[in-house]
Design an enzyme around this catalytic site. Structure first.
Site, PDB file in Angstrom:
ATOM      1  N   GLU A 164       6.920 -31.921  -8.875  1.00  0.00           N
ATOM      2  CA  GLU A 164       6.901 -31.159 -10.122  1.00  0.00           C
ATOM      3  C   GLU A 164       8.110 -31.579 -10.946  1.00  0.00           C
ATOM      4  O   GLU A 164       9.248 -31.583 -10.467  1.00  0.00           O
ATOM      5  CB  GLU A 164       6.940 -29.651  -9.816  1.00  0.00           C
ATOM      6  CG  GLU A 164       6.890 -28.809 -11.074  1.00  0.00           C
ATOM      7  CD  GLU A 164       6.227 -27.442 -10.881  1.00  0.00           C
ATOM      8  OE1 GLU A 164       5.622 -27.216  -9.824  1.00  0.00           O
ATOM      9  OE2 GLU A 164       6.311 -26.620 -11.804  1.00  0.00           O
ATOM     10  N   ARG A 165       7.858 -31.952 -12.172  1.00  0.00           N
ATOM     11  CA  ARG A 165       8.910 -32.421 -13.097  1.00  0.00           C
ATOM     12  C   ARG A 165       9.661 -33.632 -12.539  1.00  0.00           C
ATOM     13  O   ARG A 165      10.861 -33.780 -12.768  1.00  0.00           O
ATOM     14  CB  ARG A 165       9.913 -31.315 -13.412  1.00  0.00           C
ATOM     15  CG  ARG A 165       9.303 -29.985 -13.789  1.00  0.00           C
ATOM     16  CD  ARG A 165       8.405 -30.070 -14.983  1.00  0.00           C
ATOM     17  NE  ARG A 165       7.825 -28.767 -15.315  1.00  0.00           N
ATOM     18  CZ  ARG A 165       6.908 -28.606 -16.240  1.00  0.00           C
ATOM     19  NH1 ARG A 165       6.425 -29.617 -16.920  1.00  0.00           N
ATOM     20  NH2 ARG A 165       6.427 -27.412 -16.498  1.00  0.00           N
ATOM     21  N   ASN A 207       7.860 -23.755  -6.148  1.00  0.00           N
ATOM     22  CA  ASN A 207       6.471 -23.281  -6.202  1.00  0.00           C
ATOM     23  C   ASN A 207       5.875 -23.739  -4.877  1.00  0.00           C
ATOM     24  O   ASN A 207       5.277 -24.791  -4.773  1.00  0.00           O
ATOM     25  CB  ASN A 207       5.708 -23.917  -7.366  1.00  0.00           C
ATOM     26  CG  ASN A 207       6.236 -23.421  -8.705  1.00  0.00           C
ATOM     27  OD1 ASN A 207       6.743 -22.310  -8.815  1.00  0.00           O
ATOM     28  ND2 ASN A 207       6.121 -24.246  -9.740  1.00  0.00           N
ATOM     29  N   LYS A 284      11.267 -18.410  -4.736  1.00  0.00           N
ATOM     30  CA  LYS A 284      10.920 -18.118  -6.133  1.00  0.00           C
ATOM     31  C   LYS A 284       9.857 -17.034  -6.046  1.00  0.00           C
ATOM     32  O   LYS A 284       8.733 -17.301  -5.607  1.00  0.00           O
ATOM     33  CB  LYS A 284      10.377 -19.377  -6.814  1.00  0.00           C
ATOM     34  CG  LYS A 284       9.783 -19.139  -8.205  1.00  0.00           C
ATOM     35  CD  LYS A 284       9.372 -20.445  -8.874  1.00  0.00           C
ATOM     36  CE  LYS A 284       8.673 -20.222 -10.200  1.00  0.00           C
ATOM     37  NZ  LYS A 284       8.315 -21.483 -10.879  1.00  0.00           N
ATOM     38  N   GLU A 288       6.475 -16.867 -12.836  1.00  0.00           N
ATOM     39  CA  GLU A 288       5.463 -17.856 -13.238  1.00  0.00           C
ATOM     40  C   GLU A 288       4.290 -17.897 -12.261  1.00  0.00           C
ATOM     41  O   GLU A 288       3.820 -18.952 -11.875  1.00  0.00           O
ATOM     42  CB  GLU A 288       6.116 -19.239 -13.367  1.00  0.00           C
ATOM     43  CG  GLU A 288       7.249 -19.255 -14.384  1.00  0.00           C
ATOM     44  CD  GLU A 288       7.823 -20.639 -14.665  1.00  0.00           C
ATOM     45  OE1 GLU A 288       7.801 -21.484 -13.763  1.00  0.00           O
ATOM     46  OE2 GLU A 288       8.306 -20.847 -15.793  1.00  0.00           O
ATOM     47  N   ARG A 333      13.057 -12.835 -23.569  1.00  0.00           N
ATOM     48  CA  ARG A 333      13.081 -13.509 -22.258  1.00  0.00           C
ATOM     49  C   ARG A 333      14.519 -13.780 -21.802  1.00  0.00           C
ATOM     50  O   ARG A 333      14.819 -13.763 -20.610  1.00  0.00           O
ATOM     51  CB  ARG A 333      12.283 -14.821 -22.353  1.00  0.00           C
ATOM     52  CG  ARG A 333      12.354 -15.657 -21.108  1.00  0.00           C
ATOM     53  CD  ARG A 333      11.444 -16.858 -21.197  1.00  0.00           C
ATOM     54  NE  ARG A 333      11.776 -17.849 -20.193  1.00  0.00           N
ATOM     55  CZ  ARG A 333      11.225 -19.046 -20.125  1.00  0.00           C
ATOM     56  NH1 ARG A 333      10.288 -19.399 -20.981  1.00  0.00           N
ATOM     57  NH2 ARG A 333      11.579 -19.896 -19.184  1.00  0.00           N
ATOM     58  N   ASP A 362      15.851 -21.708 -19.677  1.00  0.00           N
ATOM     59  CA  ASP A 362      15.300 -22.623 -18.669  1.00  0.00           C
ATOM     60  C   ASP A 362      15.824 -24.048 -18.841  1.00  0.00           C
ATOM     61  O   ASP A 362      15.085 -24.915 -19.307  1.00  0.00           O
ATOM     62  CB  ASP A 362      13.768 -22.623 -18.793  1.00  0.00           C
ATOM     63  CG  ASP A 362      13.101 -23.371 -17.659  1.00  0.00           C
ATOM     64  OD1 ASP A 362      13.813 -23.769 -16.721  1.00  0.00           O
ATOM     65  OD2 ASP A 362      11.872 -23.560 -17.709  1.00  0.00           O
ATOM     66  N   GLU A 384      22.395 -23.197 -10.476  1.00  0.00           N
ATOM     67  CA  GLU A 384      21.297 -24.154 -10.343  1.00  0.00           C
ATOM     68  C   GLU A 384      21.300 -25.045 -11.579  1.00  0.00           C
ATOM     69  O   GLU A 384      20.967 -24.608 -12.682  1.00  0.00           O
ATOM     70  CB  GLU A 384      19.956 -23.412 -10.210  1.00  0.00           C
ATOM     71  CG  GLU A 384      18.766 -24.343 -10.092  1.00  0.00           C
ATOM     72  CD  GLU A 384      17.446 -23.615  -9.813  1.00  0.00           C
ATOM     73  OE1 GLU A 384      17.467 -22.521  -9.205  1.00  0.00           O
ATOM     74  OE2 GLU A 384      16.391 -24.138 -10.200  1.00  0.00           O
ATOM     75  N   GLU A 390      13.684 -32.722 -17.159  1.00  0.00           N
ATOM     76  CA  GLU A 390      12.488 -32.051 -17.680  1.00  0.00           C
ATOM     77  C   GLU A 390      12.552 -31.871 -19.196  1.00  0.00           C
ATOM     78  O   GLU A 390      11.577 -32.129 -19.894  1.00  0.00           O
ATOM     79  CB  GLU A 390      12.338 -30.688 -16.987  1.00  0.00           C
ATOM     80  CG  GLU A 390      11.195 -29.849 -17.529  1.00  0.00           C
ATOM     81  CD  GLU A 390      11.020 -28.520 -16.800  1.00  0.00           C
ATOM     82  OE1 GLU A 390      11.770 -28.244 -15.850  1.00  0.00           O
ATOM     83  OE2 GLU A 390      10.100 -27.772 -17.198  1.00  0.00           O
TER      84      GLU A 390
HETATM   85  C1  GCV Z   1       9.200 -25.330 -10.341  1.00  0.00           C
HETATM   86  C2  GCV Z   1      10.290 -24.318 -15.375  1.00  0.00           C
HETATM   87  C3  GCV Z   1       9.514 -25.545 -15.039  1.00  0.00           C
HETATM   88  C4  GCV Z   1       8.627 -25.342 -13.839  1.00  0.00           C
HETATM   89  C5  GCV Z   1       9.512 -24.885 -12.676  1.00  0.00           C
HETATM   90  C6  GCV Z   1      10.204 -23.607 -13.090  1.00  0.00           C
HETATM   91  C7  GCV Z   1      11.150 -23.109 -12.027  1.00  0.00           C
HETATM   92  O1  GCV Z   1       9.465 -23.342 -15.888  1.00  0.00           O
HETATM   93  O2  GCV Z   1       8.770 -25.930 -16.138  1.00  0.00           O
HETATM   94  O3  GCV Z   1       7.995 -26.539 -13.539  1.00  0.00           O
HETATM   95  O4  GCV Z   1       8.751 -24.692 -11.510  1.00  0.00           O
HETATM   96  O5  GCV Z   1      10.963 -23.849 -14.236  1.00  0.00           O
HETATM   97  O6  GCV Z   1      12.307 -23.440 -12.105  1.00  0.00           O
HETATM   98  O7  GCV Z   1      10.717 -22.402 -11.139  1.00  0.00           O
END
Ligand code: GCV
Length: 696
Positions: A164-165, A207, A284, A288, A333, A362, A384, A390
Site C-alpha cells: 500500500e502506497r 490495514n 489500526k 478508514e 478532521r 495525514d 510516525e 504518498e
Molecule cells: C495504510 C492514509 C493512506 C492509507 C493508509 C492510511 C493509514 O489514509 O492513504 O493508504 O493506510 O493513511 O495510515 O492508515
C-alpha cells in the site's frame, strides 16, 4: 599492473561504472587516497572480540567486508585483544543504555566497547561510516547512545506481495518462499538498518490481514526474525482487531468478552513460543473501515488495554495508532485524534505506545504538528513519519525529507513552557515517558535499488540517523549520505547536498504553497485534483480543505472557525491564530484568507500563491541543470536514472502549477501577476491528465 589498478580506481572515482544502487549507502569501494588507506589499515589489520554470539559473527563479517572493499585487505581475526588493532569488547561503559557504545582510538589501536554485542555492532558501523566519509581515525573519543528506544520501519506490505502506497516495486517479503528459503536480500536489509540504528520492523500493512498471525504465517515471520536478530532488529506485526472472529470463529471481537481476551492471550503465547523476542503488535483500529473496539460499543482504551494484557507477560508492546477520524459534518478532521485520545491520557497500560502521525490530517506536504504532541503527559506517544512519498510525488519527484522531519521535531509545543519541542516529547525528556519510539512508513520494495527513486534512499537513511540522534541536522545527514553513497569530488558533493536540501521546499512550492493541503488526486494521491468536490466521504475531497470561494481560500481553524487551534498550548496557538503574523507556510492551514489579504512581504495571497507555483517550477528546471553538472562525476546508471526522473518531475510540476492556478483563478478572478505568463492549457485539458493515474 599499477597502471591498470590506477585506471580502475579512476574509473570508479569518476563514475564510469554503472551502479544499480543495491548497496545503498554501504558502498565499500576502494579508498583512492593511499596515505589515508594506509593510515586506516594500521588500525584495522587485525580484530578481536571478547564475545561470540550471532551478533559477533555479523559484526566481524561487516568489518571484513568493509576492510576488503575500502582498504583492499581483509582484517584478520585474533583470539586475544593484545594481538589486535581493532578490539571489540562487551564490557561496562559509563552509559548504561544497552545500545550505547564508546570508540577510543590510539596510535595503532581502536577500542570499541559496549554493554552488549548490539552496542558493539553499532560502534562498528560508526567506525565504517567514518572511513566511508574519509574522516580521521586519529584520537577518536566517541560516546554515543540512542535518544529514542524504538527506531522502526513500518512496511505497509500485504501478503499478496503488493505494498500500500509503495512506489518501489513489490514487497521484499516472499511469503510463498518462506520459511524454507531465505532471500539474501533479507540480510542486506538487516545490514542497512543496523548501520543506521534501526532496531525494529513491522513487516505488514496496518490495514492488516488476519492471516499474518495464523500458525502458518507465524512460521514465516519466525524465519525473518531469526535473520534479523543478530543485527539487533526485532520483528513486529500489524494485527487485525477482528482476528478472534476471522481466525478463531468467535462470535465477537469485543475486547471485554472473556473468550476474546483468552483468544488473544493464547495467540500471544503462541507468538512468543516461536519468537521469544517478538516486539509487539501494531493496531489500526476503527480507522478508514478497519475493525476496532468501537464496533462493540467500546473505546480505544478498552481495545488497547485488552491487547496489552495479553502481551504483558511476554514484555510485548502494543503500538496503537492515533490515526482515527470519523466524519463529523460539524467537525474538523484535524481535531479528531486529539478528541479521541486526550481524554484517556494516563489510562493506558504501561506497555502501550500511542503512535501519532506527522500531521493532524495525514502526512501532507507540510502540516502543523499534531496537537497530541504535548497533550499526552502520562501516555507515551511516538512519532510516525512517512518515508514512502504518498503525498510527495511517489518515486518521480525528488524530495529529501530530512528538513521536514527536522522542522517538525524542532517545533515547540509549549507544553511545559518555551523549549518543549516535539523532539523532547518523543524522546521522553519532557514527560518522562518510559517508552519512546519513532517510526517511518517504509519506502522500500523489490526494485533493485530498494526505493525506486535513487535519491529516496536518503529518506530511509534519515529515519535511522534522526531517531538515533534528533540533534543531527538534515544538512549533516545529507553530507554523510552523499559522501557514503557517491564518494565524489567536493564540488559535486556540495551540488548534490544543495539539491537535497532545497528539494522539499521546491516540491511544496509547486504543489501546496502557503499551506494549501489535501488537494492531491483522489484516492491514488498523485498529481493535482483541487477540484474534487465529491468523494465517498466529504473529508476525502479537496474542497473540504481548501474551501476556495470568491472571498478567499483556506480552512479557518481559529476561534472564528472550527477552533481546532485551541488544541495547542497557548504559545503555539498564538503563533497560528493571527492572520497577520502567522508564518506564511501555515497560513491556509489556519485561516480563510481573502485573496487580497496582504502578506508581510506586501504581496496579496493570490500573487504570492501564484509566485510560489511558478518559482517552484523554475526551481525544478534548475534542478535539472545542477544535476547535469554531475555527469561523469557519479556513476552513470544513477546519473541517468535521476536525470530521467527529473524530466518527469518538471513535467508534473508544470501540471501542478497550471492545474492549481487555472482552478483557483476561477475563484480569485485575479490575473496571473507579471512576469508570469497565464497557463495556456485549458481547465478541461488539465483535469483529464489525472485519469492516467486513476486507472493504475
Ligand atoms: C495504510 C492514509 C493512506 C492509507 C493508509 C492510511 C493509514 O489514509 O492513504 O493508504 O493506510 O493513511 O495510515 O492508515
Amino acid at each position: 599492473m599499477r597502471i591498470i589498478i590506477l585506471l580502475l580506481l579512476s574509473m570508479i572515482s569518476f563514475g564510469s561504472f554503472a551502479d544499480d544502487g543495491y548497496r545503498l549507502w554501504l558502498k565499500y569501494d576502494l579508498i583512492k587516497n593511499e596515505t589515508l588507506r594506509k593510515n586506516y589499515a594500521q588500525k584495522l589489520t587485525t580484530v578481536s572480540t571478547n564475545f561470540s554470539d550471532e551478533t559477533a559473527k555479523v559484526t566481524i563479517s561487516e568489518i571484513q567486508k568493509a576492510t576488503s572493499g575500502l582498504l583492499g585487505f581483509t582484517s584478520k581475526t585474533m583470539t586475544s585483544a593484545s594481538q589486535a588493532n581493532l578490539v571489540l569488547k562487551v564490557g561496562s561503559i559509563a552509559n548504561k543504555n544497552a545500545e550505547a557504545f564508546e570508540i577510543i582510538s590510539s596510535k595503532n589501536q581502536i577500542n570499541i566497547t559496549a554493554n552488549t554485542s548490539k552496542g558493539v555492532l553499532y560502534g562498528v558501523f560508526e567506525l565504517i561510516r567514518r572511513m566511508q566519509t574519509l574522516a580521521s581515525l586519529e584520537n577518536i573519543k566517541i560516546a554515543s547512545a540512542p535518544k529514542i528506544q524504538l527506531r522502526m520501519l513500518n512496511h505497509w506490505d500485504n501478503n499478496n506481495g503488493t505494498i500500500e502506497r509503495g512506489y518501489a516495486g513489490m514487497s521484499m517479503w516472499k511469503w510463498y518462499e518462506l520459511p524454507e528459503r531465505i532471500d539474501p536480500r533479507y540480510i542486506d536489509y538487516a545490514r542497512a538498518n543496523a548501520s543506521i540504528g534501526i532496531n525494529g520492523t513491522v513487516l505488514n500493512n496496518v490495514n492488516a490481514s488476519a492471516r499474518f498471525i495464523t500458525s502458518e504465517y507465524l512460521g514465516k515471520v519466525k524465519a525473518l526474525a531469526d535473520v534479523f536478530r543478530p543485527y539487533g532488529i526485532k520483528v513486529f506485526l500489524s494485527v487485525n482487531f477482528a482476528s478472534p472472529k476471522i481466525l478463531g470463529g468467535l462470535k465477537t471481537a469485543d475486547p471485554l468478552d472473556p473468550e476474546v481476551k483468552q483468544w488473544w492471550k493464547n495467540k500471544a503465547d503462541e507468538v512468543y513460543k516461536l519468537i521469544p523476542d517478538f516486539g509487539g503488535f501494531v493496531v489500526k483500529a476503527n480507522s478508514e473501515g478497519e475493525p476496532g473496539p468501537m464496533d462493540f460499543g467500546r473505546t480505544h482504551k478498552d481495545g488497547a488495554n485488552m491487547l496489552a494484557e495479553a502481551m504483558a507477560p511476554h514484555n510485548g508492546l502494543i503500538i496503537w495508532r492515533a490515526f482515527v477520524y470519523n466524519f463529523d459534518p460539524k467537525g474538523d478532521r484535524f481535531a479528531a485524534a486529539y478528541n479521541e485520545f486526550k481524554r484517556f491520557d494516563g489510562e493506558f497500560h504501561a506497555n502501550i505506545i500511542i503512535q501519532v502521525k506527522n500531521g493532524p490530517i495525514d502526512f501532507q506536504v507540510r502540516e502543523p504538528i499534531s496537537p497530541l504532541f504535548g497533550a499526552m503527559e502520562k501516555t507515551p506517544v511516538s512519532m510516525e513519519f512517512q518515508l514512502t512519498q504518498e503525498y510527495l510525488g511517489w518515486a518521480t519527484h525528488w524530495v529529501y525529507e530530512a528538513p521536514m522531519f527536522e522542522e517538525v521535531l524542532k517545533t515547540d509545543t509549549y507544553a511545559k513552557g518555551q523549549g518543549s519541542t516535539v523532539a523532547k516529547v518523543i524522546d521522553g525528556q519532557l514527560f518522562k515517558y518510559p517508552l519512546t519510539s519513532m517510526i517511518g512508513v517504509a519506502n522500500t520494495g523489490s526494485d533493485r535499488n530498494w526505493t525506486g527513486h535513487p535519491m529516496a534512499q536518503a529518506n530511509w537513511y534519515t529515519l535511522g540517523r534522526m531517531a538515533w540522534n534528533h540533534e543531527i541536522t538534515s544538512a549533516q545527514i545529507a553530507d554523510e549520505w552523499v559522501k557514503m553513497t557517491f564518494r565524489t569530488d567536493a564540488k559535486s558533493t556540495e551540488t548534490i547536498k544543495k539539491l537535497m536540501l532545497e528539494s522539499r521546499e521546491i516540491y511544496t512550492n509547486y504543489t501546496n504553497p502557503l499551506g494549501v493541503h489535501h488537494v492531491m488526486g483522489e484516492s491514488h494521491h498523485f498529481g493535482p485534483e483541487p477540484w474534487v468536490e465529491k468523494a465517498p466521504r466529504p473529508d476525502w475531497t479537496a474542497l473540504y480543505y481548501h474551501r476556495a470561494d470568491s472571498i478567499g481560500i483556506g480552512f479557518d481553524r481559529t476561534e472564528k472557525g472550527s477552533n481546532s487551534v485551541a488544541q495547542y498550548h497557548l504559545g503555539l496557538r498564538n503563533k497560528y491564530s493571527d492572520i497577520n503574523t502567522i508564518q506564511p507556510e501555515f497560513l491556509l492551514w489556519f485561516h480563510h484568507a481573502p485573496w487580497t489579504h496582504k502578506l508581510q512581504n506586501g504581496k496579496t495571497v493570490w500573487d504570492e500563491m501564484v509566485t510560489r507555483y511558478y518559482e517552484g517550477v523554475k526551481s525544478a528546471e534548475n534542478m535539472q541543470k545542477d544535476w547535469a553538472s554531475l555527469k561523469g562525476k557519479i556513476d552513470s546508471e544513477t546519473f541517468e536514472n535521476v536525470e530521467a526522473r527529473l524530466k518527469t518531475q518538471l513535467k508534473e510540476a508544470l501540471w501542478w502549477r497550471d492545474a492549481s492556478v487555472v482552478y483557483f483563478q476561477k475563484y480569485s478572478k485575479m490575473p496571473v501577476p507579471s512576469p508570469y505568463q497565464k497557463p495556456t492549457r485549458t481547465f478541461e485539458e488539465l483535469k483529464s491528465l489525472v485519469d492516467v493515474y486513476h486507472v493504475r
